[in-house]
Design a protein around this motif. Structure first.
Motif, PDB file in Angstrom:
ATOM      1  N   ASP A 229      11.874  23.819  -8.218  1.00  0.00           N
ATOM      2  CA  ASP A 229      13.295  24.005  -8.508  1.00  0.00           C
ATOM      3  C   ASP A 229      13.908  22.751  -9.139  1.00  0.00           C
ATOM      4  O   ASP A 229      15.123  22.597  -9.162  1.00  0.00           O
ATOM      5  CB  ASP A 229      14.051  24.366  -7.219  1.00  0.00           C
ATOM      6  N   GLY A 230      13.069  21.880  -9.642  1.00  0.00           N
ATOM      7  CA  GLY A 230      13.551  20.635 -10.217  1.00  0.00           C
ATOM      8  C   GLY A 230      13.653  19.546  -9.167  1.00  0.00           C
ATOM      9  O   GLY A 230      13.296  19.734  -8.006  1.00  0.00           O
ATOM     10  N   GLY A 231      14.105  18.394  -9.570  1.00  0.00           N
ATOM     11  CA  GLY A 231      14.237  17.280  -8.636  1.00  0.00           C
ATOM     12  C   GLY A 231      12.967  16.449  -8.553  1.00  0.00           C
ATOM     13  O   GLY A 231      12.040  16.578  -9.368  1.00  0.00           O
ATOM     14  N   HIS A 232      12.919  15.610  -7.544  1.00  0.00           N
ATOM     15  CA  HIS A 232      11.788  14.687  -7.396  1.00  0.00           C
ATOM     16  C   HIS A 232      11.759  14.152  -5.971  1.00  0.00           C
ATOM     17  O   HIS A 232      12.695  14.359  -5.190  1.00  0.00           O
ATOM     18  CB  HIS A 232      11.906  13.530  -8.395  1.00  0.00           C
ATOM     19  N   ASN A 233      10.690  13.461  -5.635  1.00  0.00           N
ATOM     20  CA  ASN A 233      10.614  12.845  -4.314  1.00  0.00           C
ATOM     21  C   ASN A 233      11.489  11.585  -4.281  1.00  0.00           C
ATOM     22  O   ASN A 233      11.887  11.070  -5.334  1.00  0.00           O
ATOM     23  CB  ASN A 233       9.162  12.487  -3.978  1.00  0.00           C
ATOM     24  N   PRO A 234      11.801  11.070  -3.096  1.00  0.00           N
ATOM     25  CA  PRO A 234      12.534   9.808  -3.038  1.00  0.00           C
ATOM     26  C   PRO A 234      11.734   8.695  -3.719  1.00  0.00           C
ATOM     27  O   PRO A 234      10.504   8.753  -3.800  1.00  0.00           O
ATOM     28  CB  PRO A 234      12.667   9.548  -1.535  1.00  0.00           C
ATOM     29  N   GLU A 235      12.459   7.715  -4.209  1.00  0.00           N
ATOM     30  CA  GLU A 235      11.787   6.624  -4.919  1.00  0.00           C
ATOM     31  C   GLU A 235      10.871   5.837  -3.979  1.00  0.00           C
ATOM     32  O   GLU A 235      11.213   5.579  -2.824  1.00  0.00           O
ATOM     33  CB  GLU A 235      12.837   5.686  -5.510  1.00  0.00           C
ATOM     34  N   LYS A 236       9.717   5.464  -4.505  1.00  0.00           N
ATOM     35  CA  LYS A 236       8.777   4.635  -3.765  1.00  0.00           C
ATOM     36  C   LYS A 236       8.730   3.227  -4.362  1.00  0.00           C
ATOM     37  O   LYS A 236       9.000   3.030  -5.542  1.00  0.00           O
ATOM     38  CB  LYS A 236       7.374   5.245  -3.792  1.00  0.00           C
ATOM     39  N   PHE A 237       8.389   2.279  -3.516  1.00  0.00           N
ATOM     40  CA  PHE A 237       8.264   0.876  -3.918  1.00  0.00           C
ATOM     41  C   PHE A 237       6.818   0.472  -3.677  1.00  0.00           C
ATOM     42  O   PHE A 237       6.338   0.458  -2.548  1.00  0.00           O
ATOM     43  CB  PHE A 237       9.208   0.004  -3.091  1.00  0.00           C
ATOM     44  N   MET A 238       6.105   0.138  -4.738  1.00  0.00           N
ATOM     45  CA  MET A 238       4.691  -0.211  -4.631  1.00  0.00           C
ATOM     46  C   MET A 238       4.481  -1.707  -4.832  1.00  0.00           C
ATOM     47  O   MET A 238       4.789  -2.255  -5.886  1.00  0.00           O
ATOM     48  CB  MET A 238       3.879   0.575  -5.664  1.00  0.00           C
ATOM     49  N   GLU A 239       3.966  -2.355  -3.820  1.00  0.00           N
ATOM     50  CA  GLU A 239       3.613  -3.769  -3.919  1.00  0.00           C
ATOM     51  C   GLU A 239       2.263  -3.898  -4.620  1.00  0.00           C
ATOM     52  O   GLU A 239       1.308  -3.198  -4.275  1.00  0.00           O
ATOM     53  CB  GLU A 239       3.505  -4.406  -2.537  1.00  0.00           C
ATOM     54  N   VAL A 240       2.179  -4.773  -5.582  1.00  0.00           N
ATOM     55  CA  VAL A 240       0.922  -5.024  -6.273  1.00  0.00           C
ATOM     56  C   VAL A 240       0.197  -6.154  -5.555  1.00  0.00           C
ATOM     57  O   VAL A 240       0.725  -7.263  -5.413  1.00  0.00           O
ATOM     58  CB  VAL A 240       1.169  -5.396  -7.744  1.00  0.00           C
ATOM     59  N   GLY A 241      -0.997  -5.874  -5.075  1.00  0.00           N
ATOM     60  CA  GLY A 241      -1.747  -6.872  -4.322  1.00  0.00           C
ATOM     61  C   GLY A 241      -2.475  -7.861  -5.211  1.00  0.00           C
ATOM     62  O   GLY A 241      -2.115  -8.066  -6.379  1.00  0.00           O
ATOM     63  N   GLU A 242      -3.522  -8.437  -4.677  1.00  0.00           N
ATOM     64  CA  GLU A 242      -4.290  -9.460  -5.400  1.00  0.00           C
ATOM     65  C   GLU A 242      -4.862  -8.891  -6.701  1.00  0.00           C
ATOM     66  O   GLU A 242      -5.403  -7.787  -6.727  1.00  0.00           O
ATOM     67  CB  GLU A 242      -5.435  -9.962  -4.533  1.00  0.00           C
ATOM     68  N   LEU A 243      -4.729  -9.661  -7.767  1.00  0.00           N
ATOM     69  CA  LEU A 243      -5.307  -9.277  -9.056  1.00  0.00           C
ATOM     70  C   LEU A 243      -6.677  -9.916  -9.200  1.00  0.00           C
ATOM     71  O   LEU A 243      -6.867 -11.091  -8.872  1.00  0.00           O
ATOM     72  CB  LEU A 243      -4.395  -9.724 -10.204  1.00  0.00           C
ATOM     73  N   ILE A 244      -7.635  -9.159  -9.696  1.00  0.00           N
ATOM     74  CA  ILE A 244      -8.974  -9.695  -9.915  1.00  0.00           C
ATOM     75  C   ILE A 244      -9.336  -9.572 -11.392  1.00  0.00           C
ATOM     76  O   ILE A 244      -8.848  -8.691 -12.094  1.00  0.00           O
ATOM     77  CB  ILE A 244     -10.029  -8.988  -9.042  1.00  0.00           C
TER      78      ILE A 244
END
Length: 301
Positions: A229-244
């Motif tokens: 019916d349209g819409g979206h989930n609540p916004e999420k915040f993704m932490e970016v961990g260690e980069l390799i």
């Protein structure tokens, strides 16, 4: 996230985003396919041409310049496309006990194709060949989630900023924020109408102002199969961990997802994502991403 992208990586949001290609882009992809049918490598001159076009497009705006600087800081778009297909294990683990998603996958980042293999049964596979979603499994319990949606989603969760190189991507510069005691540049990513299965998706990317490296990613999921019916989930915040360092490209080996608070900060911790066995591969058979003869075709959007 976006699925079925033909122009952004080939862009991929992708969770997946497909887009209409210009005549020039279609010809480029067709010619690339002809060469890759022999040894699945992309000529260096074609990589250079794509990188040049992306740089020219991104440097027309302040937000684009930040994204380009991030691409350079993460190893460069040339390495991203020139190293071959990207292979990795993506272990998505919801904290609340909801459906986990754990597979080995190989992704053609140039043409947006993917093959996933179950970590517990090497005969159970699913994928996306650029047009068709498919599954090969002994029974329906092998993958108890939407494999069509998930085929390219992991790439869009871990592949920033490289997945933003194409047309159909709108970039907006937002005010700087302080994150973990460092000033971050902030760029909001939206998609043109008609782009992919979920054009209402967005990402809000944060980059360390000094190093230009990605630190966090706020996003929504508006996939119509989930939100009829349209819409979206609540916004999420993704932490970016260690980069390799993976053949000169900096990629995360861990992501942590939270619900976003009203203040735009990470709130309740909801998902742990571990990314391992990351490497690029060039020695791929020409029919690797093709739909298997015994596959079940996944219908949908």
């Amino acid at each position: 996230m976006k699925v079925m992208i033909t122009g952004m990586l080939a862009m991929v949001t992708l969770l997946s985003s497909c887009k209409e290609q210009s005549k020039e882009e279609k010809q480029e992809v067709q010619e690339t396919n002809q060469v890759m049918a022999q040894d699945y490598t992309i000529p260096g001159s074609w990589v250079d041409n794509r990188v040049s076009k992306a740089k020219a497009r991104l440097e027309t705006s302040d937000a684009g310049k930040i994204v380009w600087a991030a691409m350079e800081a993460h190893g460069g778009l040339k390495n991203w496309y020139g190293n071959g297909a990207l292979s990795f294990r993506f272990n998505y683990q919801p904290i609340d006990g909801k459906t986990a998603r754990d597979s080995y996958q190989v992704v053609d980042v140039w043409r947006n194709k993917a093959v996933h293999t179950s970590v517990t049964d090497s005969t159970a596979k699913y994928g996306w060949d650029g047009k068709t979603a498919w599954v090969v499994a002994k029974d329906s319990t092998a993958f108890v989630y939407d494999t069509k949606f998930w085929a390219l989603t992991p790439l869009y969760l871990m592949g920033h900023p490289f997945v933003l190189d194409g047309e159909g991507v709108n970039l907006e510069l937002l005010p700087e924020v302080t994150y973990k005691n460092k000033i971050n540049d902030v760029v909001k990513v939206t998609f043109e109408a008609g782009t992919g299965d979920a054009p209402d998706d967005y990402y809000i990317l944060q980059f360390d102002k000094e190093t230009h490296l990605l630190t966090a990613n706020r996003y929504i999921v508006s996939y119509p199969e989930y939100f009829k019916d349209g819409g979206h989930n609540p916004e999420k915040f993704m932490e970016v961990g260690e980069l390799i360092d993976v053949s000169g490209v900096l990629l995360p080996k861990e992501l942590k997802t939270h619900w976003t608070t009203k203040e735009g900060k990470p709130g309740e911790y909801v998902t742990q994502i571990d990314i391992s066995d990351i490497h690029f591969v060039k020695d791929i058979e020409d029919d690797f991403f093709a739909v298997p003869e015994n596959a079940i075709i996944k219908k949908g959007l």
